[in-house]
Design an enzyme around this catalytic site. Structure first.
Site, PDB file in Angstrom:
ATOM      1  N   SER A   9      34.980  50.451  47.055  1.00 29.65           N
ATOM      2  CA  SER A   9      34.160  51.456  46.189  1.00 29.65           C
ATOM      3  C   SER A   9      32.726  51.356  46.432  1.00 29.65           C
ATOM      4  O   SER A   9      31.995  52.205  46.084  1.00 29.65           O
ATOM      5  CB  SER A   9      34.527  50.800  44.808  1.00 29.65           C
ATOM      6  OG  SER A   9      34.209  49.295  44.841  1.00 29.65           O
ATOM      7  N   ASP A  67      33.205  40.978  48.784  1.00 28.18           N
ATOM      8  CA  ASP A  67      34.013  40.250  47.778  1.00 28.18           C
ATOM      9  C   ASP A  67      32.977  39.052  47.233  1.00 28.18           C
ATOM     10  O   ASP A  67      33.003  38.905  46.088  1.00 28.18           O
ATOM     11  CB  ASP A  67      35.188  39.800  48.116  1.00 28.18           C
ATOM     12  CG  ASP A  67      36.192  41.173  48.349  1.00 28.18           C
ATOM     13  OD1 ASP A  67      35.978  42.278  47.677  1.00 28.18           O
ATOM     14  OD2 ASP A  67      36.822  41.325  49.351  1.00 28.18           O
ATOM     15  N   LYS A  77      35.380  38.810  52.637  1.00 26.41           N
ATOM     16  CA  LYS A  77      35.886  40.302  52.614  1.00 26.41           C
ATOM     17  C   LYS A  77      37.503  40.434  52.569  1.00 26.41           C
ATOM     18  O   LYS A  77      38.284  39.664  52.977  1.00 26.41           O
ATOM     19  CB  LYS A  77      35.179  41.047  53.725  1.00 26.41           C
ATOM     20  CG  LYS A  77      33.744  41.409  53.389  1.00 26.41           C
ATOM     21  CD  LYS A  77      33.024  42.262  54.474  1.00 26.41           C
ATOM     22  CE  LYS A  77      33.678  43.629  54.776  1.00 26.41           C
ATOM     23  NZ  LYS A  77      33.695  44.388  53.872  1.00 26.41           N
ATOM     24  N   GLU A  86      37.607  45.852  59.434  1.00 25.88           N
ATOM     25  CA  GLU A  86      35.998  45.703  59.389  1.00 25.88           C
ATOM     26  C   GLU A  86      35.594  44.725  60.158  1.00 25.88           C
ATOM     27  O   GLU A  86      34.456  44.935  60.648  1.00 25.88           O
ATOM     28  CB  GLU A  86      36.103  45.235  57.779  1.00 25.88           C
ATOM     29  CG  GLU A  86      36.397  46.285  56.771  1.00 25.88           C
ATOM     30  CD  GLU A  86      36.343  45.754  55.321  1.00 25.88           C
ATOM     31  OE1 GLU A  86      36.108  46.517  54.440  1.00 25.88           O
ATOM     32  OE2 GLU A  86      36.583  44.532  55.204  1.00 25.88           O
TER      33      GLU A  86
HETATM   34  O1  R5P Z   1      39.005  45.029  52.268  1.00 29.60           O
HETATM   35  C1  R5P Z   1      37.963  45.548  51.344  1.00 29.60           C
HETATM   36  C2  R5P Z   1      36.527  45.202  51.608  1.00 29.60           C
HETATM   37  O2  R5P Z   1      36.301  44.108  52.501  1.00 29.60           O
HETATM   38  C3  R5P Z   1      35.614  45.392  50.734  1.00 29.60           C
HETATM   39  O3  R5P Z   1      34.320  45.734  51.576  1.00 29.60           O
HETATM   40  C4  R5P Z   1      35.503  44.756  49.656  1.00 29.60           C
HETATM   41  O4  R5P Z   1      36.688  44.324  49.058  1.00 29.60           O
HETATM   42  C5  R5P Z   1      34.361  44.777  48.585  1.00 29.60           C
HETATM   43  O5  R5P Z   1      34.917  45.785  48.034  1.00 29.60           O
HETATM   44  P1  R5P Z   1      34.001  46.550  46.962  1.00 29.60           P
HETATM   45  O6  R5P Z   1      32.992  47.278  47.230  1.00 29.60           O
HETATM   46  O7  R5P Z   1      35.067  47.641  46.142  1.00 29.60           O
HETATM   47  O8  R5P Z   1      33.877  45.675  45.726  1.00 29.60           O
END
Ligand code: R5P
Length: 497
Positions: A9, A67, A77, A86
């Site tokens: 997000s 995360d 992450k 990633e």
């Molecule tokens: O697999 C997901 C990625 O690592 C995201 O960058 C991580 O989960 C953070 O996501 P968000 O910006 O939605 O908190």
């Protein structure tokens, strides 16, 4: 410029903004590498030119969310499931910018009690799950297969794999060791710890105002503060949609490329070695100073000891002569028995000739007396065993340790005996040349008054006494030296026969 496009997000905003700037013509020559199929779709829909690591193995910059982030900027992450792609893209990036909000800040990874994802192959996933749990049994680790909603079906990554979410009750310990342990398991594809990869972290917080703008740069920072190794800056131009009141930007001085990292390391090592060198030099200088001080102290102590010993010897000699226990004026000797010291306690008589003055004086670098005094033979036998022992004076005792005469000249007369110095010694006389043992005036007088010694003392010698204010001359010292030699010969002669 090759840009790694993150997933989640947060990263979604960055991708949107890049597309907007491209469309406005403010960005040119951009090619994106998406880190997930979702981001790929987004970028395609926004018209961002795309590529992959096959064609562009070096990525200039990657922007992504996270995360969890610890104070060392290590990340968790993959809660969105995209950790493998990633990590591949961001590991290939020269600069990796992470954007998070304050809720992602943790003291240590796993500290939120939320998932630390591990991507595994589907084959025998329960087996792998158990093995993962066993790795961190002491940290109370529990693993769960990620499922899709209420269906209970396994979540499948872009790569066709499963994800095991690890939940820790305690600290997982050393991150590098944890990482190695996880990756060592067959069946594990990748884990969600991004250790020492992020170069810049932008943390959205409650500071500042929200004015949507371009990706913030240092020039847009409104105020900043340094907390430990992390530089925290407040910027008003970024992240409007996520937080209504601005953001906090955290940026470190970490280098972005391996080469830069190496040169930074080299620089640190150089600085460290220079510091160490300086410290060593300081320690050595300190040690040298202390050694010099210690040597001086030792020198002073040995000087004091010499003075003390000479006093003790003189007192003993004076006592022996004046008490009548001995009529012997002077005995050369190397040890207590040789000198007859122990005879004071009645245990021994001195050995016959004691130590030949020649060898004994030569050993000490003393000036040898002229002939015939340097021809005195050495008799090793104790006096009591000598055939002419009866001729030896009864209960003789040591009166002086000639060995110490070598140190006497270095003792200023004023130290050993102030009266002697002021009344009897011509300071211009070099006592080293004269080579006189120090004798207290009273002892000297006692020797001079001894009937046993009188006949052997040349008539022209004026013995030094406490009351004698006549300043000695070189010749009178020479005469005194002769006197002492005569006195010693008086002890020896009866034996030598
Ligand atoms: O697999 C997901 C990625 O690592 C995201 O960058 C991580 O989960 C953070 O996501 P968000 O910006 O939605 O908190």
């Amino acid at each position: 410029m090759v840009v790694g496009l993150g997933t989640g997000s947060t990263a979604k905003h960055a991708v949107d903004k890049i597309a907007e700037l491209l469309n406005l013509g403010k960005l040119n020559n951009i090619v994106g590498i998406p880190t997930s199929s979702i981001t790929h779709e987004q970028a395609v829909s926004l018209g961002i030119p795309l590529s992959d690591l096959n064609k562009h193995p070096i990525v200039d910059i990657a922007i992504d969310g996270a995360d969890e982030i610890d104070p060392q900027m290590n990340l968790v992450k993959g809660r969105g499931g995209s950790l493998l792609r990633e990590k591949m893209v961001e590991a290939a990036s020269k600069k990796f910018i992470v954007i998070v909000d304050e809720s992602k800040l943790v003291s240590h990874l796993g500290g939120t009690g939320l998932a630390m994802p591990v991507e595994i192959v589907p084959f025998c996933w329960k087996f792998t799950l158990k093995r993962l749990e066993m790795l961190f049994i002491e940290a109370g680790c529990v693993g769960k297969l990620r499922v899709v909603g209420e269906s209970g079906e396994p979540y499948v990554t872009d790569n066709g794999n499963y994800i095991i979410d690890l939940f820790f009750k305690g600290d997982m310990g050393n991150l590098k060791e944890a990482s190695d342990a996880i990756l060592s398991l067959a069946g594990v594809v990748e884990h969600g710890m991004f250790i020492d990869m992020a170069n810049t972290v932008i943390v959205a917080g409650n500071l500042g105002q929200s004015n949507w703008g371009c990706l913030c740069s240092i020039s847009e920072v409104k105020c900043s503060v340094t907390v430990g190794p992390i530089h925290v800056a407040v910027c008003y131009n970024w992240y409007q949609r996520r937080l209504s009141r601005g953001l906090v930007m955290v940026e470190t001085q970490k280098e972005s490329t391996p080469n830069e990292g190496i040169s930074r390391l080299e620089h640190q090592m150089q600085t460290f070695m220079e510091d160490s060198q300086k410290r060593m030099e300081m320690i050595e200088a300190n040690q040298q100073r202390m050694n010099a001080e210690n040597l001086k102290k030792q020198d002073d102590n040995s000087r004091r000891l010499d003075v003390l010993l000479s006093h003790m010897e003189s007192e003993k000699r004076l006592d022996a002569v004046t008490s009548g226990r001995s009529r012997v004026a002077l005995v050369y000797g190397n040890s207590p028995s040789e000198r007859g010291d122990s005879s004071v306690s009645g245990n021994f008589r001195p050995v016959s000739s004691l130590v030949t003055p020649i060898s004994f004086m030569a050993n000490r670098g003393m000036t040898l007396p002229p002939a015939p005094f340097n021809t005195i033979p050495h008799f090793p036998l104790p006096m009591t065993q000598h055939p002419q022992a009866s001729l030896y004076p009864p209960a003789p005792t040591s009166l002086a340790n000639i060995a110490r005469t070598s140190s006497f000249p270095s003792i200023p007369p004023s130290v050993t005996n102030p009266n002697f110095a002021t009344q009897n010694v011509n300071p211009s006389i070099n006592q080293t040349q004269v080579g006189l043992p120090y004798l207290p005036p009273l002892a000297d007088q006692a020797i001079a008054n001894s009937s046993f010694l009188q006949p052997n003392i040349p008539q022209n010698i004026q013995p030094i006494t406490q009351n004698n204010t006549q300043t000695p001359t070189n010749s009178s010292y020479e005469a005194l030296k002769l006197k002492y030699l005569f006195q010693s010969l008086m002890v020896i002669n009866p034996v030598v026969g």
